[in-house]
Design an enzyme around this catalytic site. Sequence first.
Site, mmCIF file in Angstrom:
data_model
loop_
_atom_site.group_PDB
_atom_site.id
_atom_site.type_symbol
_atom_site.label_atom_id
_atom_site.label_comp_id
_atom_site.label_asym_id
_atom_site.label_seq_id
_atom_site.Cartn_x
_atom_site.Cartn_y
_atom_site.Cartn_z
ATOM 1 N N SER A 22 5.480 -24.985 -26.490
ATOM 2 C CA SER A 22 5.047 -26.307 -26.911
ATOM 3 C C SER A 22 5.187 -27.253 -25.725
ATOM 4 O O SER A 22 6.147 -27.158 -24.957
ATOM 5 C CB SER A 22 5.905 -26.811 -28.081
ATOM 6 O OG SER A 22 5.706 -28.195 -28.297
ATOM 7 N N HIS B 251 3.536 -14.777 -55.509
ATOM 8 C CA HIS B 251 3.350 -16.213 -55.769
ATOM 9 C C HIS B 251 4.328 -17.030 -54.927
ATOM 10 O O HIS B 251 4.705 -18.142 -55.312
ATOM 11 C CB HIS B 251 3.526 -16.543 -57.254
ATOM 12 C CG HIS B 251 2.786 -15.628 -58.167
ATOM 13 N ND1 HIS B 251 1.421 -15.716 -58.368
ATOM 14 C CD2 HIS B 251 3.204 -14.563 -58.891
ATOM 15 C CE1 HIS B 251 1.040 -14.762 -59.201
ATOM 16 N NE2 HIS B 251 2.097 -14.043 -59.521
#
Length: 447
Positions: A294, A169
């Site tokens: 990038s 979780h």
Amino acid sequence: MTLNSLKAISPVDGRYRSKVTDLENYFSEEALIKYRVLVEVEYFIALCEIPLPQLSGVSSDLFEQLRAIYRNFSAIDASAIKDIEKVTNHDVKAVEYFIKEKFDTLGLSGYKEFIHFGLTSQDINNTAVPLSIKEAIAEVYIPQLNSLLSSLEALAEEWGNIPMLARTHGQPASPTRLGKEIQVFITRIKEQFEVLKTIPNAAKFGGATGNYNAHFVAYPNIDWKVFGTNFVEGNLGLNHSFPTTQIEHYDHMAAQFDALKRINTILIDLDRDIWTYVSMDYFKQKIKKGEVGSSAMPHKVNPIDFENSEGNLGIANALFEYLSSKLPISRLQRDLTDSTVLRNVGVPFAHTIIGFKSTLKGLSKLLLNESKLQEDLENNWAVAAEAIQTILRRENYPNPYEALKGLTRTNDTINKASISAFIDSLDVSDSIKTELKAISPNNYTGI
């Protein structure tokens, strides 16, 4: 025609062409035509071997010359068939006429009408396509999958004893080992691969509506069902589907696509997990000189290979899903929807291979950042609570879960010192306290 990759509509034939060139031998238009020629030639030879009385004059010495028609099949031959198709407006009939021309050159003009004898075009298509899929899986897909598995197995062994904080979780959970987590994916893939290998490569072969009508009316004393099974299974190495309508029912092919899809889904799961580990700084990536991560942020080294893989495997699965749900459905004895759909069967294979290669490339660039894994373990001593309360349960200590819950579900820092102090406060023997203090996030990793 020379294909300009910059003008290709599909990235499979454009940007990613170099990654999937091996598949052109199985799924290109030229390859489909070649497989059709193969089936037609082998069928004629099989008729000679019955033997049909009208073919008694065909010497077995000519069989290898006949097989040379498809073994030496070239782009020029494929273009010749496409030129015939411009007149016939029927792709399989064009193949028949092409072979008839070859018979003329071989001195077999008197036997030309036994090319495609008693068949419908689907007897050719529904053997050619599964044969191409079978060989593509054997010669391209399986070697690529095995390369990926070998890479994963090497990493699982290398990282076999690296402790790592697990997350369920998204929250810190009982520690695991990095190699074991890789092994989970290896086992899952191998299990689905075994399923894939059990699925038959099925083919239809039975005349216009599957009943050998034309064969039987011409030669009623021949067991054409036995002949068809022997031809499909013995000569072509496929499984004979019988009874059928005019077309193969595609149930086994659909099962194949579903199995391929499940393997892809497992790899998408792997891609996302590795991507997440990179984002958590568990892995750094090898930097290739000159590469840009990038256009705006010079520091970035993106996990682009895993993203590329996930995207391509996702497209492959969408197509496999459509193929497996559509192909088994055909109106009455046949409609033509399967024909145009089957022409796309190589596309999901191509995206799958692109995905495999991208994952493989990404794995080869990973650099383990072991100090970050250690840091996360050291910052999460609370995960030792499960171990402590389990031993206390063993010792019949009153309400051990609640005691640990009270310690760990606070905003106070849980570290080695606070865990040790908690253990000292317990009403247990010194030997049990020693046992409990020996537990750490680094060694509480199970088997």
